[in-house]
Design an enzyme around this catalytic site. Structure first.
Site, PDB file in Angstrom:
ATOM      1  N   VAL A   1      50.214  15.808  22.102  1.00 22.36           N
ATOM      2  CA  VAL A   1      50.320  14.351  21.995  1.00 22.36           C
ATOM      3  C   VAL A   1      49.039  13.685  22.479  1.00 22.36           C
ATOM      4  O   VAL A   1      48.545  12.727  21.874  1.00 22.36           O
ATOM      5  CB  VAL A   1      51.545  13.838  22.781  1.00 22.36           C
ATOM      6  CG1 VAL A   1      51.486  12.319  22.967  1.00 22.36           C
ATOM      7  CG2 VAL A   1      52.839  14.220  22.060  1.00 22.36           C
ATOM      8  N   GLU A   2      48.486  14.200  23.558  1.00 22.67           N
ATOM      9  CA  GLU A   2      47.313  13.554  24.149  1.00 22.67           C
ATOM     10  C   GLU A   2      46.067  13.661  23.272  1.00 22.67           C
ATOM     11  O   GLU A   2      45.399  12.658  23.036  1.00 22.67           O
ATOM     12  CB  GLU A   2      47.019  14.171  25.524  1.00 22.67           C
ATOM     13  CG  GLU A   2      48.026  13.797  26.598  1.00 22.67           C
ATOM     14  CD  GLU A   2      48.057  12.311  26.882  1.00 22.67           C
ATOM     15  OE1 GLU A   2      47.040  11.629  26.676  1.00 22.67           O
ATOM     16  OE2 GLU A   2      49.118  11.823  27.302  1.00 22.67           O
ATOM     17  N   THR A   3      45.722  14.865  22.807  1.00 19.51           N
ATOM     18  CA  THR A   3      44.415  15.053  22.161  1.00 19.51           C
ATOM     19  C   THR A   3      44.447  15.980  20.951  1.00 19.51           C
ATOM     20  O   THR A   3      43.380  16.386  20.473  1.00 19.51           O
ATOM     21  CB  THR A   3      43.395  15.623  23.175  1.00 19.51           C
ATOM     22  OG1 THR A   3      43.851  16.906  23.636  1.00 19.51           O
ATOM     23  CG2 THR A   3      43.192  14.699  24.353  1.00 19.51           C
TER      24      THR A   3
ATOM     25  N   TYR B   1      57.114   7.973  24.752  1.00 20.58           N
ATOM     26  CA  TYR B   1      56.117   9.021  24.951  1.00 20.58           C
ATOM     27  C   TYR B   1      56.803  10.318  25.389  1.00 20.58           C
ATOM     28  O   TYR B   1      56.519  11.400  24.856  1.00 20.58           O
ATOM     29  CB  TYR B   1      55.104   8.573  26.006  1.00 20.58           C
ATOM     30  CG  TYR B   1      54.135   9.641  26.437  1.00 20.58           C
ATOM     31  CD1 TYR B   1      52.915   9.797  25.779  1.00 20.58           C
ATOM     32  CD2 TYR B   1      54.428  10.491  27.493  1.00 20.58           C
ATOM     33  CE1 TYR B   1      52.023  10.786  26.173  1.00 20.58           C
ATOM     34  CE2 TYR B   1      53.542  11.485  27.884  1.00 20.58           C
ATOM     35  CZ  TYR B   1      52.342  11.624  27.221  1.00 20.58           C
ATOM     36  OH  TYR B   1      51.469  12.607  27.608  1.00 20.58           O
TER      37      TYR B   1
END
Length: 368
Positions: free
Chosen positions: A150-152, A349
């Site tokens: 999800v982050e990168t 999230y």
């Protein structure tokens, strides 16, 4: 992504950086490895005016140097050379009031074929490290995989803003229109302090790292205070590298979750059913995502945790995920669901992380 800020899930200030290699004290410091570093766009990620002419910024530099025992001229030079990023304050403002949230639209950004395929490759390439992190910290591999995806997208998009510029902009020019402007500006001043202290300890050039517009860095998008407090040298090479070392990123995410109270073996959430005659929806939603009700208490108020949720040994929270004009989605979140929201204070999230990890795990099972 850190746009809901990791933002703030990474908001706890910290102290010394564990396991960092000893480095020469001051200027031109060695740059970290940054696999897949994005090239910054001039309109968004390159600064305009510098902070060298801002008296309050230089006073902050002098105070920081005195309190941290850092070289005064080095700190003044670093802050003075930082540049104001005009787009960053705009990005920090919350969405307009009345803008409908939509879980299905949000989920589709993250639980999708590109991330699932990249997650499968990441898991296959780092299976032994993920298993070791799960054994050492008690955090399931699929949660770690979900976070980094999800982050990168597993390091493919780590941000193109110079971290020094982003943190200086938010430390000295946080938007006054934000409803918590004073609190958030103080947070970013602490993060700027942590970042320069990290650079001093590790020999990192403050102007080399690129990250998010909020100053989050590396594959797991750690804020500087989180790097200092929870990042670990999981590949054993004597330094912490969240940009170029998947092992360090994996171990650091697991370390973060363990420190925030992850309970090994506990599910993150359960499906629910409603008893319309007893339903006290407002009462159940009042604590938001903080687990506050036993399964029996929740059932008495008209929400029935299904399956093993009826015997859950701890507290639960009724989590509502709005769906635009369609009916909301509800789940009963456990203490572990709450822990995921400590990484980014958003139930949307958290569930996206959980469901991406599950999707990658399913793809891995199918590939065997």
């Amino acid at each position: 992504m850190k746009r809901f800020l990791a933002i703030a899930a990474l908001s706890i200030a910290s102290s010394a950086c564990p396991a960092s290699a000893t480095a020469p004290k001051h200027p031109q410091k060695a740059a970290p490895k940054q696999a897949g570093k994005a090239t910054p766009k001039a309109s968004a990620a390159q600064g305009t005016t510098s902070y060298a002419s801002r008296a309050e910024a230089l006073r902050f530099a002098d105070d920081l140097a005195a309190r941290r025992g850092l070289d005064r001229e080095w700190v003044r030079q670093a802050i003075g050379q930082a540049r104001f990023l005009p787009r960053v304050p705009q990005l920090m403002l919350p969405p307009p009031k009345g803008q409908a949230k939509n879980w299905n639209a949000y989920r589709s950004r993250f639980v999708e074929p590109v991330r699932i395929r990249a997650g499968l490759r990441f898991w296959q390439e780092n299976a032994a490290t993920l298993a070791r992190a799960e054994q050492q910290y008690g955090v399931p591999a699929e949660i770690i995989v979900g976070i980094i995806g999800v982050e990168t997208i597993y390091g493919q998009h780590m941000g193109g803003f110079r971290v020094m510029d982003a943190l200086a902009t938010l430390a000295f020019d946080f938007p006054a229109a934000h409803p918590r402007a004073a609190e958030r500006q103080a947070f970013f001043q602490r993060e700027l302090e942590q970042f320069l202290s990290l650079c001093d300890r590790t020999g990192m050039d403050p102007f080399t790292p690129r990250g998010s517009y909020a100053g989050a860095m590396g594959m797991p998008q750690f804020m500087p205070s989180s790097w200092a407090r929870w990042a670990v040298d999981f590949d054993g090479d004597g330094r912490i590298d969240l940009f170029g070392s998947p092992a360090d990123a994996i171990g650091s995410v697991a370390s973060y979750f363990q420190a925030h109270g992850w309970v090994t073996g506990m599910p993150t959430h359960y499906a629910v059913d409603f008893d319309a005659q007893r339903l006290q929806l407002d009462t159940l939603l009042a604590p938001d995502i903080l687990p506050s009700f036993s399964p029996a208490s929740m059932a008495d108020k008209g929400v029935l945790p299904l399956g093993a949720g009826a015997q859950h040994p701890g507290q639960l929270a009724l989590v509502e995920l709005q769906n635009g004009g369609d009916a909301p989605v509800y789940v009963a979140g456990t203490e572990n669901f709450y822990v995921v929201t400590r990484y980014n204070w958003s139930s949307y999230y958290a569930l996206a992380v959980i469901e991406l990890g599950q999707a990658v795990a399913a793809a891995r099972d199918n590939a065997r």
